[in-house]
Scaffold this motif. Structure first.
Motif: not given
Length: 285
Positions: A10-39
């Protein structure tokens, strides 16, 4: 900027949405491939992986894992990072985190966005989650001022309600307004399901409306988060629980003694005091 996020819930995903909307490049790491693909599908990140080395070129990294995993996550990140990389976290307890992490990474700035929802996981991530919510930063004497400024700059793009305090003051404050409500709310739910008459219990469940929904919301949230609050902020949580029990005993005594005047005065006092917790403000330094 190049922003890294470890933990795409919830928190990491919401941060990613807002930071990308502000023009930043956002990379994420998760324990599961499904979560990475869904993000990636949801537009939370530009790219994601289960491997920490994806974040090697990040300017700032947000660790959005459970509290117990913050220090181990940082240790796993260290071999991949430049010494200039700034790391911050979103944990709801700060003293234990800052004491564990600061010796490991000099460019660490403790942080805590006071935001959340009943749901968790990448599917719960929403844009604007932090708008008008308090975001606390807890630098210590050894925290580089430049690192604090960088994190503050990003945080102020999410909300204008930015606060600075010591880790200890943070933990003492959130024990009252975050951790205690979780325990009280959970106790309310437990008390209701203790009703022994099945007909009455069913009626209770059917009639539950906005009042019960509001007061039971945080008690029906993520159990892991509640345990982490109690485990890592034990002393201040106990202090607030004992004070709450004292106040509850006062209410019980007034009802037992039919002290309606005293009860009314107490409720008038709380009615007047409640507005003090929601006063609008801008400059919170």
């Amino acid at each position: 900027m190049k922003i890294g996020i470890v933990g795409l819930g919830l928190i990491g995903g919401s941060l990613g949405l807002d930071l990308r909307n502000d023009g930043h490049s956002v990379l994420g790491v998760s324990r599961q491939d499904y979560t990475c693909n869904r993000a990636i599908e949801l537009g939370v990140v530009d790219d994601a992986s289960v491997k920490m080395n994806l974040l090697a070129a990040s300017d700032i990294i947000f660790i959005c894992t459970p509290i117990s995993a913050i220090a181990p996550t940082l240790q796993a990140l260290i071999p991949h990072l430049s010494p200039e990389t700034i790391i911050t976290d979103v944990g709801s307890v700060k003293t234990a985190v800052v004491e564990a992490v600061t010796p490991l990474w000099h460019n660490f700035v403790g942080g805590h966005p006071m935001a959340g929802r009943e749901s968790n996981g990448i599917e719960a991530a929403v844009s604007g989650l932090f708008t008008d919510c308090a975001y606390v930063l807890t630098p210590v004497d050894t925290t580089p001022p430049a690192a604090v400024k960088q994190v503050e700059h990003l945080v102020r793009s999410l909300t204008n309600r930015v606060y600075f305090c010591s880790p200890q003051d943070h933990d003492r404050a959130v024990a009252w307004i975050s951790h205690l409500p979780v325990m009280v709310s959970a106790s309310l739910i437990n008390a209701c399901i203790d009703e022994t008459d099945p007909i009455v219990l069913e009626l209770v469940q059917q009639l539950a409306s906005s009042g019960f929904r509001d007061t039971s919301r945080v008690g029906g949230g993520n159990p892991e988060l509640g345990v982490m609050m109690a485990r890592y902020n034990r002393d201040f949580l106990l202090r607030s629980l004992l004070s709450y029990r004292h106040r509850l005993d006062e209410l019980i005594e007034r009802v037992e003694q039919s002290d309606w005047q005293g009860l009314e005065q107490q409720l008038q006092d709380t009615q007047a005091a409640r507005s003090q917790f929601f006063s609008p403000s801008v400059d919170h330094r």
